[in-house]
Design a protein around this motif. Structure first.
Motif, PDB file in Angstrom:
ATOM      1  N   VAL A   1       7.932  -0.556  -0.529  1.00 55.40           N
ATOM      2  CA  VAL A   1       7.019  -1.463   0.167  1.00 55.40           C
ATOM      3  C   VAL A   1       5.631  -0.830   0.251  1.00 55.40           C
ATOM      4  O   VAL A   1       4.614  -1.483   0.006  1.00 55.40           O
ATOM      5  CB  VAL A   1       7.559  -1.809   1.580  1.00 55.40           C
ATOM      6  CG1 VAL A   1       6.548  -2.596   2.388  1.00 55.40           C
ATOM      7  CG2 VAL A   1       8.872  -2.553   1.470  1.00 55.40           C
ATOM      8  N   TRP A   2       5.593   0.450   0.566  1.00 57.48           N
ATOM      9  CA  TRP A   2       4.315   1.158   0.655  1.00 57.48           C
ATOM     10  C   TRP A   2       3.606   1.182  -0.702  1.00 57.48           C
ATOM     11  O   TRP A   2       2.390   0.997  -0.777  1.00 57.48           O
ATOM     12  CB  TRP A   2       4.541   2.580   1.154  1.00 57.48           C
ATOM     13  CG  TRP A   2       3.275   3.362   1.226  1.00 57.48           C
ATOM     14  CD1 TRP A   2       2.351   3.344   2.229  1.00 57.48           C
ATOM     15  CD2 TRP A   2       2.771   4.250   0.231  1.00 57.48           C
ATOM     16  NE1 TRP A   2       1.311   4.176   1.915  1.00 57.48           N
ATOM     17  CE2 TRP A   2       1.548   4.748   0.700  1.00 57.48           C
ATOM     18  CE3 TRP A   2       3.238   4.678  -1.005  1.00 57.48           C
ATOM     19  CZ2 TRP A   2       0.779   5.645  -0.031  1.00 57.48           C
ATOM     20  CZ3 TRP A   2       2.475   5.579  -1.729  1.00 57.48           C
ATOM     21  CH2 TRP A   2       1.260   6.048  -1.243  1.00 57.48           C
ATOM     22  N   MET A   3       4.369   1.394  -1.752  1.00 56.27           N
ATOM     23  CA  MET A   3       3.798   1.408  -3.097  1.00 56.27           C
ATOM     24  C   MET A   3       3.177   0.043  -3.420  1.00 56.27           C
ATOM     25  O   MET A   3       2.081  -0.032  -3.981  1.00 56.27           O
ATOM     26  CB  MET A   3       4.893   1.767  -4.105  1.00 56.27           C
ATOM     27  CG  MET A   3       4.439   2.069  -5.467  1.00 56.27           C
ATOM     28  SD  MET A   3       5.895   2.639  -6.400  1.00 56.27           S
ATOM     29  CE  MET A   3       5.209   2.665  -8.021  1.00 56.27           C
ATOM     30  N   TYR A   4       3.853  -1.021  -3.067  1.00 58.07           N
ATOM     31  CA  TYR A   4       3.342  -2.377  -3.274  1.00 58.07           C
ATOM     32  C   TYR A   4       2.047  -2.592  -2.486  1.00 58.07           C
ATOM     33  O   TYR A   4       1.046  -3.063  -3.024  1.00 58.07           O
ATOM     34  CB  TYR A   4       4.409  -3.395  -2.850  1.00 58.07           C
ATOM     35  CG  TYR A   4       4.007  -4.834  -3.067  1.00 58.07           C
ATOM     36  CD1 TYR A   4       4.295  -5.469  -4.265  1.00 58.07           C
ATOM     37  CD2 TYR A   4       3.338  -5.543  -2.075  1.00 58.07           C
ATOM     38  CE1 TYR A   4       3.931  -6.793  -4.471  1.00 58.07           C
ATOM     39  CE2 TYR A   4       2.963  -6.859  -2.277  1.00 58.07           C
ATOM     40  CZ  TYR A   4       3.266  -7.478  -3.471  1.00 58.07           C
ATOM     41  OH  TYR A   4       2.897  -8.779  -3.680  1.00 58.07           O
TER      42      TYR A   4
ATOM     43  N   PRO B   1       1.044  -5.362  -8.295  1.00 62.03           N
ATOM     44  CA  PRO B   1       1.897  -4.559  -7.414  1.00 62.03           C
ATOM     45  C   PRO B   1       3.391  -4.655  -7.708  1.00 62.03           C
ATOM     46  O   PRO B   1       4.091  -3.650  -7.706  1.00 62.03           O
ATOM     47  CB  PRO B   1       1.573  -5.094  -6.025  1.00 62.03           C
ATOM     48  CG  PRO B   1       0.226  -5.680  -6.144  1.00 62.03           C
ATOM     49  CD  PRO B   1       0.135  -6.215  -7.534  1.00 62.03           C
ATOM     50  N   SER B   2       3.890  -5.846  -7.971  1.00 59.87           N
ATOM     51  CA  SER B   2       5.327  -5.979  -8.209  1.00 59.87           C
ATOM     52  C   SER B   2       5.752  -5.257  -9.494  1.00 59.87           C
ATOM     53  O   SER B   2       6.823  -4.645  -9.547  1.00 59.87           O
ATOM     54  CB  SER B   2       5.721  -7.452  -8.267  1.00 59.87           C
ATOM     55  OG  SER B   2       4.981  -8.116  -9.278  1.00 59.87           O
ATOM     56  N   THR B   3       4.900  -5.288 -10.513  1.00 63.30           N
ATOM     57  CA  THR B   3       5.202  -4.578 -11.749  1.00 63.30           C
ATOM     58  C   THR B   3       5.228  -3.072 -11.519  1.00 63.30           C
ATOM     59  O   THR B   3       6.068  -2.371 -12.087  1.00 63.30           O
ATOM     60  CB  THR B   3       4.150  -4.924 -12.828  1.00 63.30           C
ATOM     61  OG1 THR B   3       4.080  -6.332 -12.974  1.00 63.30           O
ATOM     62  CG2 THR B   3       4.487  -4.287 -14.150  1.00 63.30           C
TER      63      THR B   3
ATOM     64  N   LEU C   1       5.858  13.049   0.232  1.00 60.36           N
ATOM     65  CA  LEU C   1       4.779  13.990   0.526  1.00 60.36           C
ATOM     66  C   LEU C   1       3.415  13.503   0.022  1.00 60.36           C
ATOM     67  O   LEU C   1       2.455  13.489   0.782  1.00 60.36           O
ATOM     68  CB  LEU C   1       5.119  15.369  -0.045  1.00 60.36           C
ATOM     69  CG  LEU C   1       6.354  16.044   0.555  1.00 60.36           C
ATOM     70  CD1 LEU C   1       6.641  17.358  -0.149  1.00 60.36           C
ATOM     71  CD2 LEU C   1       6.168  16.263   2.041  1.00 60.36           C
ATOM     72  N   PRO C   2       3.305  13.078  -1.253  1.00 61.18           N
ATOM     73  CA  PRO C   2       1.993  12.568  -1.671  1.00 61.18           C
ATOM     74  C   PRO C   2       1.598  11.283  -0.940  1.00 61.18           C
ATOM     75  O   PRO C   2       0.413  11.053  -0.680  1.00 61.18           O
ATOM     76  CB  PRO C   2       2.143  12.298  -3.164  1.00 61.18           C
ATOM     77  CG  PRO C   2       3.435  12.849  -3.574  1.00 61.18           C
ATOM     78  CD  PRO C   2       4.223  13.163  -2.365  1.00 61.18           C
ATOM     79  N   SER C   3       2.580  10.473  -0.583  1.00 65.49           N
ATOM     80  CA  SER C   3       2.246   9.222   0.104  1.00 65.49           C
ATOM     81  C   SER C   3       1.662   9.493   1.483  1.00 65.49           C
ATOM     82  O   SER C   3       0.822   8.730   1.958  1.00 65.49           O
ATOM     83  CB  SER C   3       3.475   8.322   0.210  1.00 65.49           C
ATOM     84  OG  SER C   3       4.396   8.813   1.162  1.00 65.49           O
ATOM     85  N   MET C   4       2.087  10.577   2.115  1.00 65.86           N
ATOM     86  CA  MET C   4       1.528  10.905   3.424  1.00 65.86           C
ATOM     87  C   MET C   4       0.055  11.289   3.304  1.00 65.86           C
ATOM     88  O   MET C   4      -0.762  10.872   4.123  1.00 65.86           O
ATOM     89  CB  MET C   4       2.337  12.015   4.083  1.00 65.86           C
ATOM     90  CG  MET C   4       3.694  11.543   4.542  1.00 65.86           C
ATOM     91  SD  MET C   4       4.661  12.819   5.323  1.00 65.86           S
ATOM     92  CE  MET C   4       3.657  13.213   6.722  1.00 65.86           C
ATOM     93  N   LEU C   5      -0.285  12.066   2.273  1.00 72.13           N
ATOM     94  CA  LEU C   5      -1.691  12.411   2.045  1.00 72.13           C
ATOM     95  C   LEU C   5      -2.521  11.169   1.748  1.00 72.13           C
ATOM     96  O   LEU C   5      -3.612  10.982   2.294  1.00 72.13           O
ATOM     97  CB  LEU C   5      -1.820  13.374   0.867  1.00 72.13           C
ATOM     98  CG  LEU C   5      -1.681  14.855   1.117  1.00 72.13           C
ATOM     99  CD1 LEU C   5      -1.911  15.632  -0.167  1.00 72.13           C
ATOM    100  CD2 LEU C   5      -2.631  15.320   2.180  1.00 72.13           C
ATOM    101  N   MET C   6      -1.999  10.334   0.869  1.00 76.72           N
ATOM    102  CA  MET C   6      -2.722   9.132   0.483  1.00 76.72           C
ATOM    103  C   MET C   6      -2.875   8.186   1.671  1.00 76.72           C
ATOM    104  O   MET C   6      -3.943   7.616   1.890  1.00 76.72           O
ATOM    105  CB  MET C   6      -2.020   8.445  -0.686  1.00 76.72           C
ATOM    106  CG  MET C   6      -2.092   9.240  -1.977  1.00 76.72           C
ATOM    107  SD  MET C   6      -1.106   8.538  -3.303  1.00 76.72           S
ATOM    108  CE  MET C   6      -2.100   7.129  -3.756  1.00 76.72           C
TER     109      MET C   6
END
Length: 173
Positions: free
Chosen positions: A59-62, A79-81, A134-139
């Motif tokens: 969900v976060w990636m989307y 996003p879905s792709t 971990l990278p998502s927290m930085l981003m």
């Protein structure tokens, strides 16, 4: 086995519910405006990442892909792709982190941040090859800072930057 999985899911759901209640909510209008700008509290992001067994990361990636499509000069991604490719294509998450951290760096330069996230995000991705927590927290932390900066600029309040423009300069005492 099934009852153990069910017990874990129910316990995790209850823990998420109560943690959300403990974190609390600020004014609804301000919170809605933050969410429109990509804001997600870092504690909430960490708890959802840990207890949803990877579903929140999708969900976060989307959401992040959709948010970063506003950056001019970079190609727009569907996003879905991106989520589907992240699930099934080996090493695609590393590529996604690279491309989107470049976009985030470009967006954050407009806000006055000079520290680039691309290299730290890739290093953290290689330390945790099976997930993007971990990278998502930085981003997400940078997205939150940008959202807060935009909110402050929109309300004519002074924008406070957390990063120094000259790293060699000593703070005044």
């Amino acid at each position: 086995l099934l009852s153990g999985i069910l017990n874990t899911l129910v316990s995790g759901g209850i823990l998420l519910f109560y943690s959300h209640q403990l974190i609390g909510k600020t004014e609804e209008d301000e919170e809605d405006a933050f969410y429109q700008k990509g804001y997600c509290g870092i504690i909430k992001h960490l708890l959802l990442s840990a207890f949803t067994l990877g579903i929140w990361q999708l969900v976060w990636m989307y959401r992040t892909t959709r948010y970063l499509n506003q950056v001019e000069g970079y190609e727009s991604m569907k996003p879905s792709t991106q989520v589907i490719a992240g699930l099934f294509v080996p090493f695609y998450l590393t590529y996604w982190i690279y491309k989107n951290s470049l976009k985030l760096d470009a967006l954050s330069r407009k806000q006055g941040y000079t520290f680039k996230l691309t290299l730290p995000c890739l290093a953290l991705k290689f330390l945790s090859p099976l997930n993007i927590i971990l990278p998502s927290m930085l981003m997400q932390e940078r997205i939150n800072a940008i959202a807060k900066g935009e909110m402050q600029e929109g309300s004519k309040a002074p924008v406070i930057r957390t990063e120094e423009t000259n790293p060699d300069q000593l703070p005044e005492l």
